[in-house]
Design a protein around this motif. Structure first.
Motif, short mmCIF file in Angstrom:
data_model
loop_
_atom_site.label_atom_id
_atom_site.label_comp_id
_atom_site.label_asym_id
_atom_site.label_seq_id
_atom_site.Cartn_x
_atom_site.Cartn_y
_atom_site.Cartn_z
N TRP A 35 0.85 -1.20 0.00
CA TRP A 35 0.00 0.00 0.00
C TRP A 35 0.88 1.25 0.00
N ARG A 39 1.44 3.86 -3.39
CA ARG A 39 0.87 5.21 -3.38
C ARG A 39 1.90 6.31 -3.18
N LEU A 199 -3.79 20.76 5.86
CA LEU A 199 -2.70 19.96 6.43
C LEU A 199 -2.15 20.76 7.60
N LYS A 234 -5.85 13.78 -0.64
CA LYS A 234 -6.14 13.93 -2.09
C LYS A 234 -6.09 15.40 -2.52
N VAL A 236 -4.27 17.75 -1.05
CA VAL A 236 -2.85 18.15 -1.05
C VAL A 236 -2.21 17.70 -2.36
N PHE A 237 -2.49 16.47 -2.76
CA PHE A 237 -1.92 15.90 -3.99
C PHE A 237 -2.24 16.79 -5.19
N ALA A 270 7.61 14.66 -1.18
CA ALA A 270 6.38 14.38 -0.42
C ALA A 270 5.81 13.05 -0.85
N ASN A 271 5.92 12.79 -2.14
CA ASN A 271 5.31 11.58 -2.69
C ASN A 271 5.96 11.36 -4.05
N1 ACO Z 1 -2.00 1.77 4.88
C1 ACO Z 1 -3.12 1.17 4.46
N2 ACO Z 1 -4.26 1.83 4.20
C2 ACO Z 1 -4.24 3.16 4.35
C3 ACO Z 1 -3.10 3.85 4.79
C4 ACO Z 1 -1.94 3.10 5.07
N3 ACO Z 1 -0.80 3.66 5.48
N4 ACO Z 1 -3.39 5.16 4.85
C5 ACO Z 1 -4.66 5.31 4.48
N5 ACO Z 1 -5.17 4.10 4.19
C6 ACO Z 1 -6.53 3.78 3.75
C7 ACO Z 1 -7.53 4.81 4.18
O1 ACO Z 1 -7.96 4.57 5.50
C8 ACO Z 1 -8.64 4.62 3.18
O2 ACO Z 1 -9.39 3.49 3.57
P1 ACO Z 1 -10.98 3.48 3.36
O3 ACO Z 1 -11.18 3.61 1.89
O4 ACO Z 1 -11.37 2.15 3.92
O5 ACO Z 1 -11.50 4.65 4.12
C9 ACO Z 1 -7.89 4.22 1.91
O6 ACO Z 1 -6.58 3.78 2.32
C10 ACO Z 1 -7.73 5.34 0.93
O7 ACO Z 1 -7.28 6.48 1.65
P2 ACO Z 1 -6.94 7.82 0.93
O8 ACO Z 1 -6.42 8.80 1.93
O9 ACO Z 1 -8.11 8.23 0.09
O10 ACO Z 1 -5.77 7.32 -0.02
P3 ACO Z 1 -5.13 8.05 -1.24
O11 ACO Z 1 -5.24 7.19 -2.40
O12 ACO Z 1 -5.54 9.48 -1.33
O13 ACO Z 1 -3.59 8.06 -0.81
C11 ACO Z 1 -1.95 9.53 0.13
C12 ACO Z 1 -3.20 8.71 0.39
C13 ACO Z 1 -0.83 8.62 -0.26
C14 ACO Z 1 -1.58 10.28 1.39
C15 ACO Z 1 -2.24 10.52 -1.03
O14 ACO Z 1 -3.46 11.20 -0.85
C16 ACO Z 1 -1.16 11.52 -1.16
O15 ACO Z 1 -0.03 11.21 -1.46
N6 ACO Z 1 -1.47 12.82 -0.99
C17 ACO Z 1 -0.48 13.84 -1.02
C18 ACO Z 1 -0.25 14.25 0.36
C19 ACO Z 1 1.19 14.27 0.75
O16 ACO Z 1 2.08 13.89 0.05
N7 ACO Z 1 1.37 14.78 1.94
C20 ACO Z 1 2.66 14.85 2.47
C21 ACO Z 1 2.81 16.04 3.26
S1 ACO Z 1 2.45 17.50 2.37
C22 ACO Z 1 3.73 17.81 1.52
O17 ACO Z 1 4.81 17.52 1.87
C23 ACO Z 1 3.41 18.42 0.23
#
Ligand code: ACO
Length: 341
Positions: A35, A39, A199, A234, A236-237, A270-271
């Motif tokens: 996971w 991602r 955030l 999402k 933030v992404f 960040a990602n």
């Molecule tokens: N392991 C397993 N499952 C997880 C985890 C994990 N670590 N984290 C979240 N999930 C679950 C959630 O609970 C959710 O479950 P549900 O559908 O049953 O409710 C499911 O995975 C999907 O969660 P989302 O948050 O919608 O997942 P998404 O596909 O958006 O990915 C992520 C999350 C990776 C954080 C993504 O949104 C992202 O990269 N966003 C950018 C934010 C970022 O990079 N922030 C860093 C700090 S800011 C910066 O530096 C710019």
């Protein structure tokens, strides 16, 4: 007007490696290696042991940068310390670093400034240092990005959405005056406070009386949603991609550059997916992009200075190379810089 160039780089990451599997096995977080990798690209991160604050990590990174610049404590005219995980609410980590570097013992008391711009903190600090040097006010500015985020991560299944992303580390650069034709050519900064809550970590709230709720015995009571960082991932992404491309194009246009002119891209880590998406959208070659998120996770203000220091160490980053740095983070805040190494 003197140019402001980077005369030395340094970095430090704590020795303790925590893999994605360890998050599940040792911390009991309901997650999987698959996971997190799919991602974010993260495979492992470093966590500092108890007893270590950002200023401690910054000492190592700063000493390396000073050595590489062939400078000593006494040459430093200003400390700029970027962090979202400061040692304390106050005073800032900059003054603590000054003390830990032994400057006070040497009778040297340069000003110290903390910058609180999260993932964009390093570029805001670099811009501040560059302006100070170009104005002639300072000759050598120590710029640090350092974080100990592991102390403030909810390392449980409840916090998995944020806890899996972040790591600890420190990077340092020294911005120095030169008459040579090199250095920071241009920087561009931005912010959009409409998204300040997207955030955030509101451990306390100064609009409340008192700023942290107390129980009947006067003991502070911090609810989990205030204690731990909250993020709408999402959103933030989406904004990260738009703003990073936008600010990079602004710097290209200001400098009359095309993609081919840039030798290396040092993007905030960040990602991996954010950076790969941008790289593909703009059609830049993959090999020009520096990455370390796989091994360190998101070290927030430290990502770019660590990238630069590692690239110098491996010989990827040498005199004459043109580097494009871009960051986006909580606030929202963002920035970009073009540097002729
Ligand atoms: N392991 C397993 N499952 C997880 C985890 C994990 N670590 N984290 C979240 N999930 C679950 C959630 O609970 C959710 O479950 P549900 O559908 O049953 O409710 C499911 O995975 C999907 O969660 P989302 O948050 O919608 O997942 P998404 O596909 O958006 O990915 C992520 C999350 C990776 C954080 C993504 O949104 C992202 O990269 N966003 C950018 C934010 C970022 O990079 N922030 C860093 C700090 S800011 C910066 O530096 C710019």
């Amino acid at each position: 007007m003197p140019n402001a160039y980077i005369s030395g780089t340094g970095f430090y990451v704590p020795p303790r490696v925590v893999t994605n599997d360890q998050l599940r096995e040792e911390y009991g977080i309901d997650t999987t290696d698959e996971w997190i990798r799919q991602r974010t690209g993260i495979e492992e991160r470093r966590f500092a042991d108890e007893g270590n604050a950002p200023s401690d990590l910054a000492v190592h990174a700063s000493k390396m940068a000073l050595e590489n610049a062939e400078l000593t404590n006494k040459d430093i005219d200003l400390i700029v310390f970027a962090t979202l995980s400061p040692d304390f609410a106050f005073p800032g980590s900059g003054v603590i670093l000054q003390r830990k570097l032994g400057m006070c013992d040497e009778g040297h008391f340069p000003p110290a400034l903390d910058v609180r711009n999260q993932c964009s903190g390093f570029l805001y600090s670099l811009a501040t240092a560059t302006s100070m040097v170009q104005s002639g006010a300072m000759k050598n500015v120590l710029v640090i990005g350092a974080e100990v985020q592991s102390a403030a991560l909810d390392l449980s299944s409840r916090g998995r959405g944020v806890a899996a992303l972040f790591g600890d580390g420190a990077g340092a650069v020294i911005v120095s005056a030169t008459d040579e034709d090199r250095g920071v050519r241009h920087f561009q900064l931005g912010a959009d406070g409409r998204h300040a809550d997207v955030l955030s970590q509101k451990v306390w709230d100064t609009s409340k009386r008192p700023f942290i709720p107390q129980n009947a015995d006067g003991v502070g009571q911090v609810q989990p949603e205030m204690m731990w960082a909250q993020m709408q991932g999402k959103l933030v992404f989406k904004h990260a991609i738009e703003r990073m491309i936008g600010v990079m194009m602004q710097t290209f246009s200001a400098q009359g550059l095309t993609l081919d002119d840039v030798d290396l891209f040092a993007f905030h880590q960040a990602n991996l997916r954010i950076n790969q998406y941008i790289q593909k959208s703009i059609g830049a070659p993959e090999e020009k992009f520096l990455h370390n998120i796989q091994k360190y996770g998101n070290t927030t203000a430290a990502t770019i200075p660590i990238l630069l220091a590692e690239a110098e160490q491996t010989g990827q980053l040498t005199r004459g190379k043109k580097v494009c740095c871009v960051a986006f983070g909580s606030g929202f805040t963002w920035g970009a810089a073009i540097i002729d190494w």
